[in-house]
Every structure is written in structure tokens, then in C-alpha cells.
Design a protein around this motif. Structure first.
Motif, PDB file in Angstrom:
ATOM      1  N   UNK A  34       0.860  -0.744  -0.264  1.00  0.00           N
ATOM      2  CA  UNK A  34      -0.524   0.046   0.126  1.00  0.00           C
ATOM      3  C   UNK A  34       0.687   1.116   0.345  1.00  0.00           C
ATOM      4  N   UNK A  35       1.751   1.460  -0.794  1.00  0.00           N
ATOM      5  CA  UNK A  35       2.670   2.546  -0.110  1.00  0.00           C
ATOM      6  C   UNK A  35       3.967   2.433   0.599  1.00  0.00           C
ATOM      7  N   UNK A  36       4.294   1.971   1.637  1.00  0.00           N
ATOM      8  CA  UNK A  36       4.383   1.515   2.675  1.00  0.00           C
ATOM      9  C   UNK A  36       5.676   1.151   2.697  1.00  0.00           C
ATOM     10  N   UNK A  37       6.557   1.199   3.030  1.00  0.00           N
ATOM     11  CA  UNK A  37       7.929   0.381   2.947  1.00  0.00           C
ATOM     12  C   UNK A  37       7.691  -1.127   3.565  1.00  0.00           C
ATOM     13  N   UNK A  38       7.875  -2.164   3.406  1.00  0.00           N
ATOM     14  CA  UNK A  38       8.490  -3.010   3.546  1.00  0.00           C
ATOM     15  C   UNK A  38       9.579  -4.136   4.688  1.00  0.00           C
ATOM     16  N   UNK A  39       9.897  -5.506   4.825  1.00  0.00           N
ATOM     17  CA  UNK A  39      10.691  -6.287   5.197  1.00  0.00           C
ATOM     18  C   UNK A  39      11.833  -5.396   5.554  1.00  0.00           C
ATOM     19  N   UNK A  40      12.504  -5.027   6.616  1.00  0.00           N
ATOM     20  CA  UNK A  40      13.126  -3.954   6.786  1.00  0.00           C
ATOM     21  C   UNK A  40      13.476  -4.358   8.281  1.00  0.00           C
ATOM     22  N   UNK A  41      15.099  -4.329   8.362  1.00  0.00           N
ATOM     23  CA  UNK A  41      16.112  -5.246   9.052  1.00  0.00           C
ATOM     24  C   UNK A  41      16.561  -3.756  10.342  1.00  0.00           C
ATOM     25  N   UNK A  42      16.809  -4.227  12.248  1.00  0.00           N
ATOM     26  CA  UNK A  42      17.176  -3.487  12.537  1.00  0.00           C
ATOM     27  C   UNK A  42      18.165  -3.918  13.355  1.00  0.00           C
ATOM     28  N   UNK A  43      19.315  -4.374  12.684  1.00  0.00           N
ATOM     29  CA  UNK A  43      20.259  -4.905  13.609  1.00  0.00           C
ATOM     30  C   UNK A  43      21.464  -4.386  13.944  1.00  0.00           C
ATOM     31  N   UNK A  44      21.837  -3.247  13.641  1.00  0.00           N
ATOM     32  CA  UNK A  44      22.700  -2.055  14.768  1.00  0.00           C
ATOM     33  C   UNK A  44      23.584  -2.633  15.387  1.00  0.00           C
ATOM     34  N   UNK A  45      22.353  -2.358  16.726  1.00  0.00           N
ATOM     35  CA  UNK A  45      22.901  -2.712  17.979  1.00  0.00           C
ATOM     36  C   UNK A  45      23.567  -4.134  17.972  1.00  0.00           C
ATOM     37  N   UNK A  46      23.739  -5.589  16.765  1.00  0.00           N
ATOM     38  CA  UNK A  46      24.136  -5.480  17.585  1.00  0.00           C
ATOM     39  C   UNK A  46      24.493  -7.298  15.466  1.00  0.00           C
TER      40      UNK A  46
END
Length: 255
Positions: free
Chosen positions: A109-121
Motif C-alpha cells: 500500500x505504498x509503505x516500506x516493507x521488511x526492514x531490519x534494524x540490527x545495528x546494535x548487534x
């Protein structure tokens, strides 16, 4: 002689039991894995949040089978899921598994999909996404950063601004997938089909990218197809060049 043999067998059995128990307690992540199935009682955002928090949450159907660990799975059933906002960032190792490319469809629907946030590890967690169709992502259907191993398999990504961006990741595999009819009207995306890049978290490491059975077709924008950045820089007073992708293997693909 027979008595000695039986005694030895008992000792051997005891040793094997001890080793099995030691492996269980010393590496519990292999012993525990939860599975959540997306449904009317457990939306995709709620399932991602539950995996991130390692706790049942959200709708009444968000109850995992199995104990949460570091190898959890979100199952996407047949049918179409429509998303009304950006999906929550993924913060844990996870497998997202659909029923098949022509079976499980996600309309972002015009939104961001699967995104990782692994910067802390950084580079300690993995992500696998497979057996899905994804449409109408903005900007990316899949955006993975600082992952140890990223596996994208049996994906059909279309009608989005861009399909896939994987950076700062040591092992990348894209297999039996098609990215097509994606368009970047602003012409600012580096690679509408796929972006494979490096960064500070992969400096000096043996980075591997494998594409097997990948097709990137009919995209539009300034940079279509696949963009592989073999040399990256850390900005500063004196830019430091990082090592490039050590291994690139492309088989049976159209890019």
C-alpha cells in the motif's frame, strides 16, 4: 569379558546423554524456535512485533507454537494481505515463509516493507524471506542492513519504487526470484531492481553475494537492474576505502 563390555556401553551411554544435555543448555537458541501464523487474529505487523519482543502480543491469534528463540518463523498463508503503514523494523533472526509465490501476496500500500534494524548487534543475526509476492512498496520491499546472512528465495516483487536493498551484510543469496515492473519516479534509487552494497560493518570481511535464478525485468528509473557497489568508503577528512565484495556468483539470471 561380557561384563566389561556392558559396563563400557553404560559409560558410553552416560557420556552421550551428558553431551546432549550440555549442547541443549549451552546453545539454547537451537533448541527453541517459535512459529507464528498471520491470520485475522494476528496481523503481519503484530507477528513481527511478537517475534521482536519474544512474547505473544497483539491480536488473540498471536500465540506462538513453540518457545521463542533465535530461529523463529512467521508463516504467511495463502491469500492477499494489505498493509496500511510501514512494517515494524525486524530486530531478531527470523524466517518469513509464505505458501508460494502465487499463493501468498503482500500489498504494502505504498509503505516500506521488511526492514531490519540490527545495528546494535551488527552481523550477528540472519533473515530469510521466501515464497511470497510483494507489491506496492515505497521505497523498498526488502531492506536489510548489517545482517550476517540474508536469504531471499522464491520472491516476486513488482509495482514498487524499488525491490531489494541489502548492505553491510556478509552472506547474501537471492534465488529463484523475479523483480519486475518497479519504477522510481524520482530517479534517486541506486538500483531499482536490487542494491548490493558494503559499509563499515563488513570492512575486511569475506563478503559473498550469490544470485541464482534471479530475473530483473522492465524496471524504470535512473538506475535500473542491479547495482553492486564493490567499493565503499567511510566519509571523513580522509575517505577510507573498504574492501569490496570478495565473491560474486551469478547463475541462470537475467539482470
Amino acid at each position: 569379558m561380557l561384563l566389561i563390555q556392558k559396563t563400557s556401553q553404560k559409560y558410553l551411554f552416560g557420556i552421550l546423554v551428558f553431551m546432549g544435555l550440555a549442547a541443549f543448555f549451552l546453545n539454547p537458541s537451537q533448541a527453541h524456535a517459535a512459529t507464528l501464523t498471520v491470520s485475522s487474529g494476528c496481523t503481519l505487523p503484530e507477528a513481527i512485533t511478537a517475534i521482536n519482543d519474544a512474547a505473544d502480543s497483539g491480536g488473540p491469534g498471536c500465540t506462538a507454537s513453540g518457545a521463542y528463540g533465535s530461529g523463529d518463523t512467521i508463516t504467511i498463508p495463502s491469500g492477499t494481505i494489505t498493509v496500511s503503514a510501514d512494517l515494524p523494523n525486524i530486530t531478531k533472526t527470523v524466517t518469513i515463509n509464505g505458501a508460494g509465490v502465487n499463493e501468498s501476496q503482500i500489498n504494502l500500500g505504498g509503505n516500506n516493507g521488511f526492514k531490519t534494524d540490527f545495528l546494535s548487534a551488527a552481523n550477528t543475526k540472519n533473515i530469510t524471506i521466501k515464497n511470497l509476492s510483494i507489491t506496492d512498496a515505497a521505497p523498498y520491499a526488502v531492506e536489510a542492513d548489517s545482517v550476517a546472512t540474508a536469504i531471499l528465495e522464491n520472491l516476486d516483487i513488482s509495482d514498487s519504487i524499488a525491490a531489494v536493498k541489502v548492505v553491510n551484510t556478509e552472506k547474501i543469496t537471492i534465488k529463484n526470484s523475479i523483480f519486475h515492473d518497479n519504477a522510481d519516479p524520482s530517479s534517486t534509487i541506486e538500483g531499482v531492481g536490487a542494491v548490493i552494497g558494503l559499509g563499515s560493518n563488513t570492512a575486511g570481511k569475506d563478503v559473498e553475494f550469490i544470485a541464482d535464478g534471479l530475473k530483473i525485468l522492465d524496471d524504470s528509473g535512473q538506475n535500473t537492474g542491479m547495482y553492486i557497489n564493490p567499493q565503499s568508503y567511510v566519509s571523513g577528512s580522509n575517505d577510507t576505502q573498504l574492501l569490496g565484495v570478495s565473491t560474486i556468483k551469478i547463475h541462470n539470471s537475467v539482470v
